[in-house]
Write an enzyme that holds these catalytic residues in place. Structure first.
Site, short mmCIF file in Angstrom:
data_model
loop_
_atom_site.label_atom_id
_atom_site.label_comp_id
_atom_site.label_asym_id
_atom_site.label_seq_id
_atom_site.Cartn_x
_atom_site.Cartn_y
_atom_site.Cartn_z
N TYR A 78 0.84 -1.20 0.00
CA TYR A 78 0.00 0.00 0.00
C TYR A 78 0.87 1.25 0.00
O TYR A 78 0.58 2.23 -0.68
CB TYR A 78 -0.94 0.01 1.21
CG TYR A 78 -1.98 1.11 1.11
CD1 TYR A 78 -3.21 0.85 0.51
CD2 TYR A 78 -1.71 2.40 1.56
CE1 TYR A 78 -4.16 1.86 0.37
CE2 TYR A 78 -2.65 3.41 1.43
CZ TYR A 78 -3.87 3.14 0.84
OH TYR A 78 -4.80 4.12 0.71
N PHE A 130 -7.41 21.57 -24.57
CA PHE A 130 -7.65 20.14 -24.66
C PHE A 130 -8.87 19.84 -23.81
O PHE A 130 -9.08 20.47 -22.78
CB PHE A 130 -6.45 19.30 -24.22
CG PHE A 130 -6.72 17.84 -24.39
CD1 PHE A 130 -6.71 17.28 -25.66
CD2 PHE A 130 -7.05 17.03 -23.32
CE1 PHE A 130 -7.02 15.94 -25.86
CE2 PHE A 130 -7.37 15.69 -23.50
CZ PHE A 130 -7.34 15.14 -24.77
N THR A 131 -9.67 18.88 -24.26
CA THR A 131 -10.99 18.64 -23.66
C THR A 131 -10.96 18.51 -22.14
O THR A 131 -11.59 19.31 -21.43
CB THR A 131 -11.61 17.36 -24.27
OG1 THR A 131 -10.65 16.30 -24.15
CG2 THR A 131 -11.93 17.56 -25.75
N ASP A 221 1.64 20.38 -20.32
CA ASP A 221 0.96 19.11 -20.56
C ASP A 221 1.98 18.27 -21.34
O ASP A 221 2.19 18.45 -22.53
CB ASP A 221 -0.32 19.33 -21.38
CG ASP A 221 -1.07 18.02 -21.61
OD1 ASP A 221 -0.45 16.95 -21.49
OD2 ASP A 221 -2.27 18.07 -21.91
N LYS A 264 0.01 7.76 -23.40
CA LYS A 264 0.47 8.16 -24.73
C LYS A 264 1.96 7.84 -24.86
O LYS A 264 2.32 6.69 -25.02
CB LYS A 264 0.20 9.64 -24.99
CG LYS A 264 -1.25 10.16 -25.07
CD LYS A 264 -2.34 9.46 -24.40
CE LYS A 264 -3.68 10.11 -24.47
NZ LYS A 264 -3.95 11.30 -23.73
N ARG A 388 -12.89 15.33 -34.13
CA ARG A 388 -12.29 16.44 -33.39
C ARG A 388 -12.76 17.73 -34.06
O ARG A 388 -12.06 18.34 -34.85
CB ARG A 388 -10.75 16.34 -33.40
CG ARG A 388 -10.18 15.40 -32.34
CD ARG A 388 -10.57 15.82 -30.96
NE ARG A 388 -10.00 15.02 -29.88
CZ ARG A 388 -10.65 14.71 -28.77
NH1 ARG A 388 -11.92 15.03 -28.62
NH2 ARG A 388 -10.07 14.06 -27.80
N PHE A 455 -18.71 14.54 -26.57
CA PHE A 455 -18.27 13.71 -27.69
C PHE A 455 -18.15 12.24 -27.34
O PHE A 455 -18.30 11.37 -28.19
CB PHE A 455 -16.94 14.22 -28.27
CG PHE A 455 -15.80 14.21 -27.28
CD1 PHE A 455 -15.63 15.26 -26.40
CD2 PHE A 455 -14.92 13.15 -27.23
CE1 PHE A 455 -14.58 15.25 -25.48
CE2 PHE A 455 -13.87 13.13 -26.31
CZ PHE A 455 -13.72 14.18 -25.43
C1 LIG Z 1 -5.08 12.14 -23.22
C2 LIG Z 1 -4.72 13.52 -22.93
C3 LIG Z 1 -4.95 14.09 -21.68
C4 LIG Z 1 -5.73 13.38 -20.57
O1 LIG Z 1 -5.11 12.21 -20.16
P1 LIG Z 1 -5.96 10.90 -19.74
O2 LIG Z 1 -4.89 9.92 -19.40
O3 LIG Z 1 -6.77 10.50 -20.93
O4 LIG Z 1 -6.79 11.25 -18.57
C5 LIG Z 1 -4.51 15.38 -21.46
N1 LIG Z 1 -3.90 16.08 -22.43
C6 LIG Z 1 -3.67 15.58 -23.64
C7 LIG Z 1 -2.99 16.40 -24.68
C8 LIG Z 1 -4.08 14.29 -23.94
O5 LIG Z 1 -3.88 13.80 -25.17
#
Ligand SMILES: *Cc1c(COP(=O)(O)O)cnc(C)c1O
Length: 462
Positions: A78, A130-131, A221, A264, A388, A455
């Site tokens: 933990y 970004f969303t 980011d 990613k 998009r 979306f």
């Molecule tokens: C995917 C993504 C996020 C969010 O990350 P999650 O792991 O999906 O929560 C933030 N910024 C960018 C540019 C992304 O592509």
């Protein structure tokens, strides 16, 4: 007489396949039924009805044998798991930040950061939204302000660093609202919504100078910062002989912390983290993470997942890996470009973006041209892509009107180390077939609209 050998020297991926996963080819009638069932939203399709899945590169990459071996070394304590310390070491070594808090994925980190730094009435400038990032900024009481250079909104302009920040726009924002209403600049590396477009090192340096002038932080980011580093190596004078790993570290060095989706660049199926240089902020984050994710040494991840991510980070900065990764995206993009299919240029790092406005000029934006195109592509071949455009852009939080983004795109997103060149050929041929039928296409009507990030779950009819 023998034929002349073509004057070329190809390169191949720096890996070979050890395990395979079967995919299913469906008939057009099956796809029609699946699409209606899914309300013309590719997010609502079942993956078993998909042939080539280019919905996203998020969590869909293939792990290496070294990462899988690391999964067996998960220390599922933990508190104080050894995998946490390995992950922390990988982040320090390759991203250069002093402190790191794991989170279940990128948006977990965005939530913590937004809650810590944004106050009601603040403004958060960023190089295109970004969303999930913007939503967390808004939920914390902030207003997002787009400060990307204007070229980013034009899919046809060839600019090597279309993700760059417009420093003049930043200065104007300071004049309008005052520096104390701006908690940080939200800087994204390879801007997803602009088509996977990079930020130059010179621009990162200029944003740093701006931030120092006004005592404002920069939060990166870093989700696709390795791909950004590769573009700097390829395109920016002075970086051709520097490794991607060195470039990444210099780039992050101009920022004060970052949010990261490990799904990613880092070649894992789940995971993320928040990194900070400031010790006091880190104290606050390591406390807040307990509320929303888990203890600060696991943050919602299993030990084995942290180990896979630590190893994935090391693999992701390898020059041969990243060249093959971006090279495959460029291969698909060049095929489509050669066939005069309208795409966003330059070709991005993680995806090829089809320009739905030029594809379907007869469909008005509020009849969802990109959503329509993603549906038509699936019908043609079972290739799954993502909208998009206006659906992703959502509604204005004040007026309730649709945001009408200039870019109305369909993203063909390439998972890392998953598909072959033949899959890219099949995809390109299907896009071309849909393009040939473009005059027949008609738009869609939204019949169900969720409140948040619509979306993902919206439904449509013809
Ligand atoms: C995917 C993504 C996020 C969010 O990350 P999650 O792991 O999906 O929560 C933030 N910024 C960018 C540019 C992304 O592509």
């Amino acid at each position: 007489m023998s034929k002349q050998r073509p004057p070329r020297r190809s390169w191949a991926e720096p890996w070979k396949v050890k395990v395979v996963e079967p995919v299913r080819v469906t008939s057009r009638a099956q796809r029609e039924a699946a699409l209606v069932e899914a309300g013309f939203n590719t997010f609502l399709l079942r993956s078993e009805d998909v042939y080539i899945d280019l919905l996203t590169d998020s969590g869909t990459s293939a792990m290496s044998d070294w990462q899988w071996a690391g999964m067996m070394l998960g220390d599922e304590a933990y508190a104080g798991s050894r995998n946490f310390y390995h992950l922390e070491e990988a982040v320090r070594e390759h991203y250069g930040y002093r402190h790191m808090v794991p989170t279940h994925q990128g948006r977990g980190a965005e939530n913590l950061l937004s809650r810590m730094l944004i106050r009601e009435g603040d403004f958060v400038p960023g190089n295109m939204y970004f969303t999930t990032t913007r939503l967390h900024q808004e939920l914390a009481g902030g207003t997002f302000v787009d400060v990307v250079i204007p070229e980013a909104h034009d899919p046809a302009i060839e600019h090597p660093f279309k993700g760059n920040v417009d420093i003049g726009a930043l200065e104007r924002l300071v004049q309008d609202v005052g520096a104390d209403r701006i908690p940080y600049v939200s800087l994204a590396a390879t801007v997803n919504m602009a088509g996977g477009q990079p930020v130059s090192m010179a621009n990162a340096r200029a944003v740093r100078a701006f931030a120092d002038r006004h005592k404002i932080r920069i939060m990166l980011d870093a989700t696709r910062a390795v791909e950004n580093a590769y573009f700097i190596q390829q395109r920016e004078p002075g970086y051709a002989n520097r490794s991607v790993a060195e470039i990444l570290k210099e780039f992050c060095g101009y920022t004060d912390g970052c949010t990261m989706s490990g799904k990613k660049d880092s070649l894992v199926n789940i995971g993320g983290w928040l990194a900070l240089n400031d010790a006091d902020l880190y104290q606050e984050a390591s406390n807040l993470v307990v509320v929303y994710e888990g203890l600060h040494t696991y943050g919602g991840m299993a030990g084995r997942d942290m180990e896979a991510m630590a190893r994935g980070i090391r693999e992701s900065v390898d020059d041969d890996h990243i060249r093959a990764r971006v090279g495959q995206v460029e291969y698909l993009g060049h095929l489509l470009d050669d066939w005069r299919v309208p795409i966003v240029k330059p070709i991005g790092g993680h995806a090829v973006y089809l320009d739905a406005r030029r594809f379907y000029p007869q469909i008005p934006q509020d009849e969802y041209p990109a959503q329509t195109l993603a549906a038509e592509l699936y019908l043609d071949s079972g290739v799954r892509a993502m909208e998009r455009g206006i659906v992703s852009a959502g509604r204005d939080k004040e007026t309730g009107e649709h945001h009408y983004p200039k870019l109305e795109l369909v993203r063909l997103t390439i998972p890392r180390r998953v598909y072959t060149q033949a899959h890219m050929d099949v995809t390109a041929e299907s896009v071309a077939a849909v393009f040939d039928q473009r005059e027949r296409a008609r738009g869609l009507r939204m019949v169900h609209e969720p409140r948040y990030l619509r979306f993902f779950q919206a439904r449509f009819e013809r």
